[in-house]
Design a protein around this motif. Structure first.
Motif, short mmCIF file in Angstrom:
data_model
loop_
_atom_site.label_atom_id
_atom_site.label_comp_id
_atom_site.label_asym_id
_atom_site.label_seq_id
_atom_site.Cartn_x
_atom_site.Cartn_y
_atom_site.Cartn_z
N ASN A 257 0.50 5.40 0.36
CA ASN A 257 -0.23 7.06 -0.15
C ASN A 257 0.52 7.98 0.27
O ASN A 257 1.57 7.81 0.99
CB ASN A 257 -0.99 6.23 1.84
CG ASN A 257 -1.85 5.12 1.56
OD1 ASN A 257 -2.96 5.25 1.42
ND2 ASN A 257 -2.18 4.66 2.93
N LYS B 182 0.64 -1.16 -0.26
CA LYS B 182 0.01 -0.15 -0.12
C LYS B 182 0.88 1.42 0.44
O LYS B 182 1.97 0.91 1.14
CB LYS B 182 -1.07 0.01 1.17
CG LYS B 182 -2.23 -0.66 1.34
CD LYS B 182 -3.02 -0.62 2.16
CE LYS B 182 -4.46 -1.39 2.20
NZ LYS B 182 -5.52 -1.10 3.06
N CYS C 71 4.61 10.41 2.41
CA CYS C 71 3.93 9.54 1.99
C CYS C 71 4.15 8.17 2.46
O CYS C 71 5.61 8.12 3.57
CB CYS C 71 4.36 9.26 -0.30
SG CYS C 71 4.13 10.15 -0.89
N GLY D 133 -4.48 7.07 -2.37
CA GLY D 133 -3.83 6.11 -2.17
C GLY D 133 -4.03 4.75 -3.19
O GLY D 133 -4.82 4.84 -3.87
#
Length: 307
Positions: free
Chosen positions: A40, A38, A64, A111
């Motif tokens: 974001n 992941k 981030c 994201g």
């Protein structure tokens, strides 16, 4: 290619999803364990992120947050212990859309999450921390731009979107790895530590550049401008492996990639990574990959994994 390019080239990002999050007021969102990576990017406001059993870290606009290990985490407007289930919040949101909490307006984050396949995936992800923070800088700008492009491709599918998403995921992964290496946080034990250690990196690059060559520890030590003993000790300390063990693992990962994506024979795959003897290759392959080459090919055919 350089070693990092070699490694990332064998990874195959897929099943990418992207979404935004727009919040206002006091909020807290609990994300369950997830597969894949992941990424974001915070575009507005600030928040706290806490990975399971770890202290919370404050994030501000421009930061981030990368989560490569799939561990549960909490995202909140202030340090908290629990939050709303993210699955419920994001359930009505289509790919590339935005989840809204409290009417939105104070905080915005975009994201993406994608899965990684390919033989080196577990090895690479296993060498990363549970959370990587990319602070403002050139890498952050590229990460943010890439996340925006991924969301746009998912929101507005066009001819070629599938290929575009794959390449954008590769770019995102590369920028994350670059930032992690540049920060010095990769100084530990494993692949990324090897790439960032100036005393062994030249030898690692040589092995990646010509994996089929019958390298000796002395030749690699010479490339690294060290004595054989000093080089061997340093290499094991940084990677957890001997130089030849590292070389063998990389050869088997390359061979596994060829066998998983093409119809190349086991004998040819062995020759491509420097093995004249198919039986010797088979022993090394089983030790690294956990199964014999032909069993690996049968499993590929059974699952249709010839991407």
């Amino acid at each position: 290619m350089d070693p990092l390019s070699n490694i990332i080239a064998l990874l195959r990002p897929h099943d990418c999803v992207a979404a935004g999050f727009d919040a206002a007021g006091d909020w807290s969102i609990q994300f369950a364990a997830h597969a894949g990576m992941k990424c974001n990017a915070l575009l507005k406001g600030m928040c706290w992120i806490a990975v399971e059993d770890e202290a919370p870290i404050q994030l501000a606009a421009g930061d981030c947050a990368i989560l490569p290990r799939g561990r549960p985490f909490l995202l909140s407007s202030r340090p908290m212990r629990s939050g709303q289930d993210a699955q419920i919040l994001y359930a009505p949101v289509r790919h590339g859309g935005t989840a809204i909490y409290g009417g939105g307006g104070d905080f915005y984050m975009t994201g993406a999450r994608f899965l990684l396949s390919g033989p080196p995936a577990d090895t690479l992800l296993g060498s990363l921390p549970s959370l990587i923070i990319v602070r403002p800088g050139p890498e952050q700008e590229t990460v943010r731009w890439t996340l925006d492009q991924l969301a746009n491709e998912l929101r507005n599918p066009r001819p070629g979107s599938a290929l575009s998403i794959t390449h954008l995921s590769h770019v995102l992964l590369l920028q994350v790895m670059r930032s992690h290496l540049a920060s010095g946080a990769a100084a530990g034990v494993g692949w990324l530590a090897a790439l960032s250690d100036p005393r062994i990196a030249p030898a690692v690059a040589a092995m990646h550049d010509c994996p089929s060559r019958s390298w000796t520890v002395q030749e690699l030590a010479t490339i690294a401008a060290q004595s054989r003993t000093s080089f061997a000790v340093r290499f094991r300390k940084v990677t957890g492996q001997t130089p030849i063990e590292y070389l063998t693992e990389w050869r088997m990962l390359m061979a596994a990639d060829r066998l998983s994506r093409t119809q190349v024979s086991v004998a040819n795959a062995a020759a491509e990574v420097g093995y004249a003897s198919e039986s010797a290759f088979g022993v090394a392959f089983k030790r690294v990959m956990g199964q014999a080459p032909r069993a690996f090919v049968r499993a590929r055919d059974a699952h249709g994994d010839n991407r």
